[in-house]
Motif scaffolding. Structure first.
Motif, PDB file in Angstrom:
ATOM      1  N   THR A 181       1.907   4.706  -1.819  1.00  0.00           N
ATOM      2  CA  THR A 181       1.332   5.642  -2.779  1.00  0.00           C
ATOM      3  C   THR A 181       2.379   6.022  -3.828  1.00  0.00           C
ATOM      4  O   THR A 181       3.477   6.468  -3.491  1.00  0.00           O
ATOM      5  CB  THR A 181       0.823   6.912  -2.083  1.00  0.00           C
ATOM      6  OG1 THR A 181      -0.194   6.542  -1.141  1.00  0.00           O
ATOM      7  CG2 THR A 181       0.241   7.890  -3.096  1.00  0.00           C
ATOM      8  N   ARG A 221      -2.247   3.626  -5.470  1.00  0.00           N
ATOM      9  CA  ARG A 221      -1.796   2.913  -4.274  1.00  0.00           C
ATOM     10  C   ARG A 221      -1.845   1.418  -4.557  1.00  0.00           C
ATOM     11  O   ARG A 221      -2.788   0.733  -4.171  1.00  0.00           O
ATOM     12  CB  ARG A 221      -2.666   3.270  -3.072  1.00  0.00           C
ATOM     13  CG  ARG A 221      -1.998   2.970  -1.737  1.00  0.00           C
ATOM     14  CD  ARG A 221      -2.889   3.384  -0.579  1.00  0.00           C
ATOM     15  NE  ARG A 221      -2.201   3.253   0.685  1.00  0.00           N
ATOM     16  CZ  ARG A 221      -2.800   3.268   1.862  1.00  0.00           C
ATOM     17  NH1 ARG A 221      -4.118   3.401   1.932  1.00  0.00           N
ATOM     18  NH2 ARG A 221      -2.107   3.143   2.975  1.00  0.00           N
ATOM     19  N   THR A 279       3.158   8.355  -7.179  1.00  0.00           N
ATOM     20  CA  THR A 279       2.694   9.573  -7.846  1.00  0.00           C
ATOM     21  C   THR A 279       3.502   9.844  -9.107  1.00  0.00           C
ATOM     22  O   THR A 279       4.674   9.485  -9.204  1.00  0.00           O
ATOM     23  CB  THR A 279       2.794  10.784  -6.910  1.00  0.00           C
ATOM     24  OG1 THR A 279       4.174  10.973  -6.527  1.00  0.00           O
ATOM     25  CG2 THR A 279       1.943  10.594  -5.663  1.00  0.00           C
ATOM     26  N   ALA A 307      -1.974   9.658  -9.073  1.00  0.00           N
ATOM     27  CA  ALA A 307      -1.575   8.957  -7.859  1.00  0.00           C
ATOM     28  C   ALA A 307      -2.265   7.606  -7.807  1.00  0.00           C
ATOM     29  O   ALA A 307      -3.434   7.483  -8.174  1.00  0.00           O
ATOM     30  CB  ALA A 307      -1.916   9.770  -6.616  1.00  0.00           C
ATOM     31  N   GLN A 340       0.807  -1.220   0.000  1.00  0.00           N
ATOM     32  CA  GLN A 340       0.000   0.000   0.000  1.00  0.00           C
ATOM     33  C   GLN A 340       0.844   1.275   0.000  1.00  0.00           C
ATOM     34  O   GLN A 340       0.602   2.205   0.761  1.00  0.00           O
ATOM     35  CB  GLN A 340      -0.946  -0.011   1.204  1.00  0.00           C
ATOM     36  CG  GLN A 340      -1.775  -1.271   1.344  1.00  0.00           C
ATOM     37  CD  GLN A 340      -2.679  -1.541   0.139  1.00  0.00           C
ATOM     38  OE1 GLN A 340      -3.219  -0.622  -0.462  1.00  0.00           O
ATOM     39  NE2 GLN A 340      -2.830  -2.805  -0.213  1.00  0.00           N
TER      40      GLN A 340
END
Length: 322
Positions: free
Chosen positions: A205, A214, A207, A212, A203
């Protein structure tokens, strides 16, 4: 819409009401309960039918529910739902033909290790971490942290573990995380841990400009994304479109995206590991190229010409035949 029983199996055999209602209608869930296909094992907690029967089997044998059966009773998902309940009995107890009703373990349990006919959370964590394959033990520990928030308890279990299997108990405690979404993802992470050079985190993130995402598992150094793809969650048309957009954005941002099915992760882990090994090798090559490799490919927006303007055959095919 996914079948609620198959959904529960994907989630490790037990799940909260809110999690199930995110994927199925309330009426579907209630119909499955009424038909006996799904059981209630606690307030807002649903499980496969055998989970609720484990206490009765243990009582008939004069023992207590233990191992993954106890994990399910505590509301923790497991990688493999047992076909027969796990029951721990005293070493001197004779069972005879009754033993066939359960997977029997022998141990002398202290009163503090038993709660309402089930091994306590601490004892359950110890039994699972000590005796299960690492991937299955990790799934239980991840679920315990996610559902019960028992980080301190797990660490105490690891610190106090002695004798055979104590090293595995400490390894499970060290790697366990509440960030894992379900036992499927935990099992995939365990396979990843067995791949040299690969270090995934759940998990994370990712970008890229305004974009973005996850993903399930991410190796930031190698820019590898591993997704645990279950049809029960991604089978709808809108979900498929959303996933396709997300995967495409990750790829053009320079990430290697690997998607693994439930069946491959759970039943063919060697094949998954082989793919991961090749992905690591590819990522290392791309990293060695530095700015002139992966980043330059991302920056380029010029279309590559695959066909000759003067002939219908691909240029590569003409050079091979010439």
């Amino acid at each position: 819409m996914p079948d609620v029983v198959e959904l529960l199996a994907d989630l490790g055999g037990v799940a909260r009401r809110g999690v199930l209602l995110a994927a199925v209608d309330r009426g579907v869930l209630e119909a499955a309960v009424s038909a006996g296909r799904v059981g209630r094992v606690g307030r807002g907690l649903y499980a496969l039918p055998g989970v609720d029967e484990s206490v009765e089997v243990a009582a008939r044998l004069g023992g207590v529910v233990s191992h993954t059966s106890a994990a399910l009773r505590h509301g923790w998902g497991v990688a493999t739902v047992p076909t027969r309940p796990h029951v721990t009995v005293s070493r001197g107890r004779r069972l005879g033909s009754r033993a066939g009703a359960a997977t029997v373990h022998r141990a002398e349990l202290a009163p503090c290790e038993i709660e309402d006919g089930v091994t306590s959370p601490a004892r359950t964590l110890l039994d699972c971490a000590r005796s299960l394959p690492f991937s299955e033990a990790l799934a239980v520990a991840d679920s315990a942290l996610r559902e019960s928030g028992c980080h301190q308890l797990l660490q105490q279990v690891a610190d106090r573990a002695q004798g055979p299997g104590s090293r595995r108990v400490r390894a499970v405690a060290e790697q366990a995380t509440a960030l894992a979404a379900n036992p499927f993802e935990s099992t995939l992470r365990a396979v990843c841990m067995d791949v040299p050079g690969l270090a995934v985190r759940p998990q994370v993130t990712v970008t890229d400009g305004a974009f973005a995402a996850r993903p399930d598992l991410v190796d930031e150094r190698l820019r590898i994304v591993c997704e645990a793809d279950s049809f029960e969650w991604h089978g709808g048309r809108s979900a498929l479109a959303s996933d396709a957009r997300r995967y495409n954005r990750l790829v053009v941002a320079g990430w290697i995206v690997l998607r693994f099915s439930y069946e491959d992760v759970m039943f063919h882990p060697d094949e998954v590991r082989a793919v991961l090994l090749r992905a690591v090798a590819l990522a290392e090559v791309l990293n060695q190229r530095g700015p002139g490799g992966r980043d330059a490919a991302r920056a380029s927006r010029q279309p590559r010409r695959w066909f000759s303007t003067s002939a219908g055959a691909p240029a590569s095919a003409r050079s091979l035949s010439g």
